[in-house]
Design a protein around this motif. Structure first.
Motif, PDB file in Angstrom:
ATOM      1  N   GLU A  21      23.098  53.537  26.132  1.00  0.00           N
ATOM      2  CA  GLU A  21      22.965  53.973  27.524  1.00  0.00           C
ATOM      3  C   GLU A  21      24.121  53.425  28.360  1.00  0.00           C
ATOM      4  O   GLU A  21      24.711  54.137  29.177  1.00  0.00           O
ATOM      5  CB  GLU A  21      21.614  53.496  28.071  1.00  0.00           C
ATOM      6  CG  GLU A  21      21.226  54.145  29.371  1.00  0.00           C
ATOM      7  CD  GLU A  21      19.818  53.727  29.799  1.00  0.00           C
ATOM      8  OE1 GLU A  21      19.666  53.446  30.996  1.00  0.00           O
ATOM      9  OE2 GLU A  21      18.902  53.683  28.947  1.00  0.00           O
ATOM     10  N   ARG A  22      24.455  52.159  28.173  1.00  0.00           N
ATOM     11  CA  ARG A  22      25.567  51.537  28.895  1.00  0.00           C
ATOM     12  C   ARG A  22      26.871  52.268  28.585  1.00  0.00           C
ATOM     13  O   ARG A  22      27.667  52.573  29.476  1.00  0.00           O
ATOM     14  CB  ARG A  22      25.685  50.063  28.498  1.00  0.00           C
ATOM     15  CG  ARG A  22      26.836  49.357  29.242  1.00  0.00           C
ATOM     16  CD  ARG A  22      27.439  48.207  28.513  1.00  0.00           C
ATOM     17  NE  ARG A  22      27.975  48.651  27.230  1.00  0.00           N
ATOM     18  CZ  ARG A  22      28.250  47.848  26.233  1.00  0.00           C
ATOM     19  NH1 ARG A  22      28.027  46.554  26.334  1.00  0.00           N
ATOM     20  NH2 ARG A  22      28.746  48.306  25.118  1.00  0.00           N
ATOM     21  N   ASP A  23      27.100  52.564  27.309  1.00  0.00           N
ATOM     22  CA  ASP A  23      28.338  53.253  26.910  1.00  0.00           C
ATOM     23  C   ASP A  23      28.415  54.643  27.542  1.00  0.00           C
ATOM     24  O   ASP A  23      29.478  55.087  27.965  1.00  0.00           O
ATOM     25  CB  ASP A  23      28.421  53.346  25.389  1.00  0.00           C
ATOM     26  CG  ASP A  23      28.663  51.986  24.732  1.00  0.00           C
ATOM     27  OD1 ASP A  23      29.014  51.023  25.456  1.00  0.00           O
ATOM     28  OD2 ASP A  23      28.493  51.894  23.494  1.00  0.00           O
ATOM     29  N   GLU A  24      27.277  55.331  27.625  1.00  0.00           N
ATOM     30  CA  GLU A  24      27.246  56.653  28.248  1.00  0.00           C
ATOM     31  C   GLU A  24      27.581  56.548  29.740  1.00  0.00           C
ATOM     32  O   GLU A  24      28.377  57.327  30.266  1.00  0.00           O
ATOM     33  CB  GLU A  24      25.863  57.287  28.063  1.00  0.00           C
ATOM     34  CG  GLU A  24      25.786  58.687  28.656  1.00  0.00           C
ATOM     35  CD  GLU A  24      24.391  59.297  28.534  1.00  0.00           C
ATOM     36  OE1 GLU A  24      24.115  60.185  29.355  1.00  0.00           O
ATOM     37  OE2 GLU A  24      23.626  58.882  27.653  1.00  0.00           O
ATOM     38  N   TYR A  25      26.990  55.571  30.429  1.00  0.00           N
ATOM     39  CA  TYR A  25      27.282  55.379  31.851  1.00  0.00           C
ATOM     40  C   TYR A  25      28.738  54.976  32.066  1.00  0.00           C
ATOM     41  O   TYR A  25      29.394  55.428  33.016  1.00  0.00           O
ATOM     42  CB  TYR A  25      26.337  54.344  32.475  1.00  0.00           C
ATOM     43  CG  TYR A  25      24.953  54.877  32.748  1.00  0.00           C
ATOM     44  CD1 TYR A  25      24.762  56.055  33.446  1.00  0.00           C
ATOM     45  CD2 TYR A  25      23.826  54.197  32.289  1.00  0.00           C
ATOM     46  CE1 TYR A  25      23.490  56.555  33.695  1.00  0.00           C
ATOM     47  CE2 TYR A  25      22.551  54.683  32.529  1.00  0.00           C
ATOM     48  CZ  TYR A  25      22.393  55.861  33.231  1.00  0.00           C
ATOM     49  OH  TYR A  25      21.138  56.354  33.476  1.00  0.00           O
ATOM     50  N   LYS A  26      29.256  54.144  31.197  1.00  0.00           N
ATOM     51  CA  LYS A  26      30.663  53.731  31.305  1.00  0.00           C
ATOM     52  C   LYS A  26      31.580  54.938  31.138  1.00  0.00           C
ATOM     53  O   LYS A  26      32.556  55.105  31.877  1.00  0.00           O
ATOM     54  CB  LYS A  26      30.980  52.663  30.261  1.00  0.00           C
ATOM     55  CG  LYS A  26      32.381  52.121  30.371  1.00  0.00           C
ATOM     56  CD  LYS A  26      32.642  51.023  29.348  1.00  0.00           C
ATOM     57  CE  LYS A  26      34.056  50.512  29.468  1.00  0.00           C
ATOM     58  NZ  LYS A  26      34.372  49.519  28.464  1.00  0.00           N
ATOM     59  N   ARG A  28      30.821  58.115  31.711  1.00  0.00           N
ATOM     60  CA  ARG A  28      30.684  58.939  32.920  1.00  0.00           C
ATOM     61  C   ARG A  28      31.474  58.352  34.082  1.00  0.00           C
ATOM     62  O   ARG A  28      32.138  59.070  34.834  1.00  0.00           O
ATOM     63  CB  ARG A  28      29.215  59.047  33.337  1.00  0.00           C
ATOM     64  CG  ARG A  28      28.409  59.992  32.508  1.00  0.00           C
ATOM     65  CD  ARG A  28      27.004  60.050  33.083  1.00  0.00           C
ATOM     66  NE  ARG A  28      26.153  60.962  32.364  1.00  0.00           N
ATOM     67  CZ  ARG A  28      24.881  61.103  32.632  1.00  0.00           C
ATOM     68  NH1 ARG A  28      24.295  60.386  33.581  1.00  0.00           N
ATOM     69  NH2 ARG A  28      24.150  61.964  31.944  1.00  0.00           N
ATOM     70  N   PHE A  29      31.393  57.035  34.240  1.00  0.00           N
ATOM     71  CA  PHE A  29      32.119  56.370  35.320  1.00  0.00           C
ATOM     72  C   PHE A  29      33.628  56.557  35.160  1.00  0.00           C
ATOM     73  O   PHE A  29      34.334  56.878  36.122  1.00  0.00           O
ATOM     74  CB  PHE A  29      31.770  54.872  35.334  1.00  0.00           C
ATOM     75  CG  PHE A  29      32.617  54.068  36.272  1.00  0.00           C
ATOM     76  CD1 PHE A  29      32.431  54.140  37.640  1.00  0.00           C
ATOM     77  CD2 PHE A  29      33.634  53.242  35.777  1.00  0.00           C
ATOM     78  CE1 PHE A  29      33.217  53.413  38.502  1.00  0.00           C
ATOM     79  CE2 PHE A  29      34.424  52.518  36.644  1.00  0.00           C
ATOM     80  CZ  PHE A  29      34.219  52.595  38.009  1.00  0.00           C
ATOM     81  N   MET A  30      34.135  56.385  33.939  1.00  0.00           N
ATOM     82  CA  MET A  30      35.577  56.528  33.699  1.00  0.00           C
ATOM     83  C   MET A  30      36.032  57.973  33.961  1.00  0.00           C
ATOM     84  O   MET A  30      37.100  58.198  34.530  1.00  0.00           O
ATOM     85  CB  MET A  30      35.927  56.103  32.270  1.00  0.00           C
ATOM     86  CG  MET A  30      35.686  54.618  31.992  1.00  0.00           C
ATOM     87  SD  MET A  30      36.532  53.519  33.139  1.00  0.00           S
ATOM     88  CE  MET A  30      38.195  53.671  32.562  1.00  0.00           C
ATOM     89  N   ARG A  31      35.198  58.938  33.569  1.00  0.00           N
ATOM     90  CA  ARG A  31      35.548  60.349  33.832  1.00  0.00           C
ATOM     91  C   ARG A  31      35.548  60.643  35.338  1.00  0.00           C
ATOM     92  O   ARG A  31      36.424  61.331  35.842  1.00  0.00           O
ATOM     93  CB  ARG A  31      34.584  61.283  33.110  1.00  0.00           C
ATOM     94  CG  ARG A  31      34.769  61.295  31.608  1.00  0.00           C
ATOM     95  CD  ARG A  31      33.724  62.201  30.934  1.00  0.00           C
ATOM     96  NE  ARG A  31      33.743  62.048  29.507  1.00  0.00           N
ATOM     97  CZ  ARG A  31      34.529  62.752  28.692  1.00  0.00           C
ATOM     98  NH1 ARG A  31      35.357  63.639  29.192  1.00  0.00           N
ATOM     99  NH2 ARG A  31      34.487  62.560  27.388  1.00  0.00           N
ATOM    100  N   ALA A  32      34.559  60.119  36.041  1.00  0.00           N
ATOM    101  CA  ALA A  32      34.499  60.326  37.494  1.00  0.00           C
ATOM    102  C   ALA A  32      35.691  59.667  38.172  1.00  0.00           C
ATOM    103  O   ALA A  32      36.273  60.234  39.112  1.00  0.00           O
ATOM    104  CB  ALA A  32      33.190  59.762  38.050  1.00  0.00           C
ATOM    105  N   LEU A  33      36.077  58.495  37.696  1.00  0.00           N
ATOM    106  CA  LEU A  33      37.242  57.802  38.248  1.00  0.00           C
ATOM    107  C   LEU A  33      38.514  58.621  38.018  1.00  0.00           C
ATOM    108  O   LEU A  33      39.339  58.777  38.926  1.00  0.00           O
ATOM    109  CB  LEU A  33      37.353  56.424  37.590  1.00  0.00           C
ATOM    110  CG  LEU A  33      38.184  55.373  38.278  1.00  0.00           C
ATOM    111  CD1 LEU A  33      37.639  55.085  39.672  1.00  0.00           C
ATOM    112  CD2 LEU A  33      38.180  54.094  37.447  1.00  0.00           C
ATOM    113  N   ALA A  34      38.658  59.162  36.810  1.00  0.00           N
ATOM    114  CA  ALA A  34      39.828  59.991  36.494  1.00  0.00           C
ATOM    115  C   ALA A  34      39.828  61.263  37.341  1.00  0.00           C
ATOM    116  O   ALA A  34      40.874  61.677  37.854  1.00  0.00           O
ATOM    117  CB  ALA A  34      39.839  60.334  35.008  1.00  0.00           C
ATOM    118  N   ASP A  35      38.670  61.895  37.513  1.00  0.00           N
ATOM    119  CA  ASP A  35      38.582  63.100  38.352  1.00  0.00           C
ATOM    120  C   ASP A  35      38.970  62.800  39.793  1.00  0.00           C
ATOM    121  O   ASP A  35      39.686  63.579  40.433  1.00  0.00           O
ATOM    122  CB  ASP A  35      37.165  63.688  38.321  1.00  0.00           C
ATOM    123  CG  ASP A  35      36.851  64.403  37.010  1.00  0.00           C
ATOM    124  OD1 ASP A  35      37.799  64.692  36.251  1.00  0.00           O
ATOM    125  OD2 ASP A  35      35.652  64.660  36.761  1.00  0.00           O
ATOM    126  N   ALA A  36      38.509  61.667  40.300  1.00  0.00           N
ATOM    127  CA  ALA A  36      38.846  61.281  41.677  1.00  0.00           C
ATOM    128  C   ALA A  36      40.345  61.042  41.815  1.00  0.00           C
ATOM    129  O   ALA A  36      40.967  61.456  42.804  1.00  0.00           O
ATOM    130  CB  ALA A  36      38.062  60.040  42.083  1.00  0.00           C
TER     131      ALA A  36
END
Length: 167
Positions: A21-26, A28-36
């Motif tokens: 679960e942590r790896d999945e959230y990490k 998602r966070f990295m993808r959102a950061l890259a998109d931003a």
């Protein structure tokens, strides 16, 4: 017979689930950061382009003013009368100021001369004619100057081009 899982096995399973679960959230966070970051870069690029090229419509609309001032200047010089001396001087000053405004806003003239080579990136061939003493592709007449806005073509220079001279 099945045995009940031990506390250690249940804890290991819980840790495995939480780690996944942590790896999945990490991720998602990295993808959102890259998109931003990509959106920020895109917006910055769009802002720079709007600033640099936003005036292209007005610049394009001012090109006929430049052409007409040049024609008026040529006609007044041909006249040669004393009355036209002040007119010539006024038109020259107006033309000079228009070129200064163009320069301040990144509009640059493309001013080919007779004898230059035809460049399809910056010139538009209005006609082609065989002219003795020239090579195919030489400019033989300039009808109108062209203009660039920074590195974008606003209007190509309109020229006549020599074809291979007839034998």
């Amino acid at each position: 017979m099945e045995t009940e899982p031990t506390e250690a096995e249940m804890a290991a399973d819980t840790v495995a689930v939480l780690t996944a679960e942590r790896d999945e959230y990490k991720d998602r966070f990295m993808r959102a950061l890259a998109d931003a970051e990509n959106a920020r870069k895109r917006a910055d690029k769009d802002r720079r382009e709007a600033q640099a090229y936003g005036g292209s419509r007005i610049a394009r609309d001012l090109l006929p003013v430049y052409d007409n001032l040049n024609r008026a200047l040529a006609a007044a010089r041909e006249d040669g009368s004393n009355a036209s001396t002040a007119l010539v001087e006024g038109v020259e000053l107006t033309l000079k100021e228009l070129l200064n405004v163009f320069d301040r806003h990144g509009v640059k003239r493309i001013a080919p001369e007779v004898g230059d080579r035809f460049d399809p990136q910056n010139h538009e061939a209005m006609f082609e004619a065989p002219v003795p003493g020239t090579k195919a592709g030489d400019i033989i007449q300039v009808s109108a100057e062209g203009f660039l806005l920074h590195d974008r073509l606003l209007r190509p220079a309109q020229v006549g081009v020599s074809s291979t001279p007839a034998s």
